[in-house]
Design a protein around this motif. Structure first.
Motif, mmCIF file in Angstrom:
data_model
loop_
_atom_site.group_PDB
_atom_site.id
_atom_site.type_symbol
_atom_site.label_atom_id
_atom_site.label_comp_id
_atom_site.label_asym_id
_atom_site.label_seq_id
_atom_site.Cartn_x
_atom_site.Cartn_y
_atom_site.Cartn_z
ATOM 1 N N HIS A 115 -0.053 -1.476 8.667
ATOM 2 C CA HIS A 115 0.786 -0.703 7.746
ATOM 3 C C HIS A 115 0.844 0.802 8.016
ATOM 4 C CE1 HIS A 115 1.256 -4.173 5.077
ATOM 5 N NE2 HIS A 115 -0.036 -4.406 5.224
ATOM 6 N N TYR A 116 -0.032 1.322 8.871
ATOM 7 C CA TYR A 116 -0.112 2.780 8.996
ATOM 8 C C TYR A 116 -0.484 3.148 10.428
ATOM 9 C CZ TYR A 116 -0.991 7.567 7.307
ATOM 10 O OH TYR A 116 -0.953 8.930 7.063
ATOM 11 N N GLN A 117 0.522 3.129 11.296
ATOM 12 C CA GLN A 117 0.281 3.393 12.711
ATOM 13 C C GLN A 117 0.146 4.902 12.942
ATOM 14 O OE1 GLN A 117 0.555 0.884 15.660
ATOM 15 N NE2 GLN A 117 -0.399 -0.144 13.935
ATOM 16 N N PRO B 201 6.840 5.305 19.874
ATOM 17 C CA PRO B 201 7.293 4.028 19.310
ATOM 18 C C PRO B 201 8.505 3.509 20.078
ATOM 19 C CG PRO B 201 7.043 5.706 17.592
ATOM 20 C CD PRO B 201 6.945 6.415 18.908
ATOM 21 N N SER B 202 8.565 2.204 20.267
ATOM 22 C CA SER B 202 9.714 1.628 20.977
ATOM 23 C C SER B 202 11.022 1.941 20.260
ATOM 24 C CB SER B 202 9.543 0.112 21.116
ATOM 25 O OG SER B 202 9.368 -0.501 19.854
ATOM 26 N N SER B 203 10.941 2.155 18.943
ATOM 27 C CA SER B 203 12.148 2.459 18.165
ATOM 28 C C SER B 203 12.678 3.859 18.437
ATOM 29 C CB SER B 203 11.853 2.314 16.669
ATOM 30 O OG SER B 203 10.821 3.205 16.285
ATOM 31 N N LYS B 204 11.868 4.706 19.119
ATOM 32 C CA LYS B 204 12.270 6.094 19.350
ATOM 33 C C LYS B 204 12.458 6.417 20.835
ATOM 34 C CE LYS B 204 10.579 8.241 15.114
ATOM 35 N NZ LYS B 204 9.892 9.421 14.560
ATOM 36 N N LYS C 13 3.062 10.300 20.220
ATOM 37 C CA LYS C 13 3.968 10.622 19.120
ATOM 38 C C LYS C 13 4.154 9.354 18.278
ATOM 39 C CE LYS C 13 4.669 14.867 20.322
ATOM 40 N NZ LYS C 13 4.011 15.948 19.526
ATOM 41 N N THR C 14 3.677 9.383 17.054
ATOM 42 C CA THR C 14 3.780 8.227 16.177
ATOM 43 C C THR C 14 5.092 8.274 15.398
ATOM 44 O OG1 THR C 14 2.795 9.208 14.191
ATOM 45 C CG2 THR C 14 1.278 8.418 15.888
ATOM 46 N N GLU C 15 5.322 7.241 14.609
ATOM 47 C CA GLU C 15 6.486 7.220 13.721
ATOM 48 C C GLU C 15 6.419 8.369 12.721
ATOM 49 O OE1 GLU C 15 9.119 5.414 13.733
ATOM 50 O OE2 GLU C 15 8.709 3.507 14.746
ATOM 51 N N LEU C 16 5.203 8.865 12.481
ATOM 52 C CA LEU C 16 4.992 9.920 11.487
ATOM 53 C C LEU C 16 5.197 11.312 12.065
ATOM 54 C CD1 LEU C 16 1.657 8.429 10.065
ATOM 55 C CD2 LEU C 16 3.969 8.006 9.219
ATOM 56 N N TYR D 2 0.858 -1.183 0.000
ATOM 57 C CA TYR D 2 0.000 0.000 0.000
ATOM 58 C C TYR D 2 0.887 1.225 0.000
ATOM 59 C CZ TYR D 2 -3.279 -3.514 1.725
ATOM 60 O OH TYR D 2 -4.035 -4.646 1.870
ATOM 61 N N ASN D 3 0.607 2.164 -0.898
ATOM 62 C CA ASN D 3 1.395 3.392 -0.875
ATOM 63 C C ASN D 3 0.827 4.341 0.170
ATOM 64 O OD1 ASN D 3 -0.637 5.172 -2.087
ATOM 65 N ND2 ASN D 3 -0.218 4.099 -4.016
ATOM 66 N N SER D 4 1.609 5.338 0.533
ATOM 67 C CA SER D 4 1.231 6.239 1.627
ATOM 68 C C SER D 4 -0.040 7.018 1.322
ATOM 69 C CB SER D 4 2.378 7.201 1.940
ATOM 70 O OG SER D 4 2.731 7.955 0.799
ATOM 71 N N ASP D 5 -0.255 7.375 0.059
ATOM 72 C CA ASP D 5 -1.475 8.108 -0.286
ATOM 73 C C ASP D 5 -2.718 7.259 -0.038
ATOM 74 O OD1 ASP D 5 -0.071 10.362 -1.018
ATOM 75 O OD2 ASP D 5 0.013 9.820 -3.148
ATOM 76 N N GLN D 6 -2.648 5.999 -0.417
ATOM 77 C CA GLN D 6 -3.790 5.113 -0.200
ATOM 78 C C GLN D 6 -4.050 4.925 1.294
ATOM 79 O OE1 GLN D 6 -3.523 1.307 -2.141
ATOM 80 N NE2 GLN D 6 -5.310 0.475 -1.090
#
Length: 289
Positions: free
Chosen positions: A68-70, A149-152, A121-124, A7-11
């Motif tokens: 796919h889109y948190q 996110p745990s990654s941040k 605060k999301t990944e975005l 899925y692309n980001s626009d979709q």
């Protein structure tokens, strides 16, 4: 199956618009065209194999977003379902979505024995405005939590150590975990609090603490009550604030079992049981694209 598709980001952004206040208000009025449009644009193949109900399609889309889109809606809704609903059920708690404090808006707020603000605060997202947001929250909330996110974690743990951190990872069974507890603060800024309280609320606090209201006019009531409230001991003022916010919350319906994909939007729109039943009655209609 969902993870095998791309899925692309626009979709994905387009999908996410379905879980918005405006979309839900349209559905409540019987207008399901926003859903029809998404099916026609992206999911004709799904429709040809799944001629079910509108609610089934929305659950399908939510599942895609969850993987796919948190975005903020997904994180908020997941946190409600996995964490806060249980706490509400076990204590005399009230919740708010998008609670304004000064120039900031807290993503989620809970009032029980204490007041808690949750900033997501999301990944975005970036942390560009975070310092100013935290500064506003410190003025009126007992505890502040960042949900990140745990990654941040490394990026956010350097902020005020009094701020708690809850990390999330949708690839783990326990999606949310407390990385650091929040320190407790009961030093309420009375000036900031006055801008949170409604007129009837700050009048009630004054009347309760002083035994009566002074003579007020519509022109001086804010200034007079602000001065009187500034002299209330901070711990008592903190409890008055919590009590008023619990009274303000009103009636809303959340569920830990049914249609959990819609808990966040139900909270945001303060939907009671009757309104939720009406919404799901509409969405259980057969797809007609």
């Amino acid at each position: 199956m969902n993870s095998k598709r791309t899925y692309n980001s626009d979709q994905l952004r387009d999908y996410s618009s379905l879980f918005s206040r405006n979309s839900v208000k349209e559905w409540m009025s019987g207008d399901l065209s926003s859903i029809d449009y998404k099916i026609d644009r992206y999911d004709k193949n799904w429709y040809s194999k799944n001629k079910n109900r509108y609610i089934d399609y929305l659950k399908f889309v939510y599942g895609i977003l969850d993987i796919h889109y948190q975005n903020e809606y997904i994180i908020k809704n997941s946190f409600l379902n996995d964490w806060l609903i249980k706490e509400v059920g076990e204590s005399n708690s009230e919740l708010y979505s998008e609670f304004r404090v000064g120039t900031a808006i807290a993503d989620l707020v809970m009032f029980n024995g204490t007041s808690k603000a949750f900033e997501i605060k999301t990944e975005l997202d970036t942390d560009k405005r975070l310092n100013s947001q935290l500064e506003e929250y410190r003025k009126v909330f007992n505890q502040i939590y960042l949900i990140v996110p745990s990654s941040k974690i490394k990026q956010y743990e350097t902020y005020d150590t009094n701020v708690g951190i809850i990390c999330y990872d949708n690839k783990t069974p326990e999606r949310f975990s407390r990385f650091r507890p929040a320190a407790n603060n009961k030093i309420i800024d009375s000036k900031a609090l006055m801008n949170v309280l409604h007129t009837n609320e700050y009048k009630e606090i004054v009347a309760h603490y002083y035994g009566e209201l002074p003579t007020l006019t519509s022109f001086n009531q804010f200034e007079v009550c602000s001065e009187l409230i500034s002299h209330i001991p901070k711990d008592e003022l903190n409890q008055f604030f919590i009590n008023q916010m619990k009274k303000r919350a009103g009636t809303y319906k959340l569920s830990s079992r049914y249609f959990v994909e819609f808990n966040q939007i139900s909270l945001a729109l303060k939907m009671n049981d009757k309104n939720r039943k009406k919404l799901f009655s509409v969405l259980k209609a057969p797809l007609n694209v």
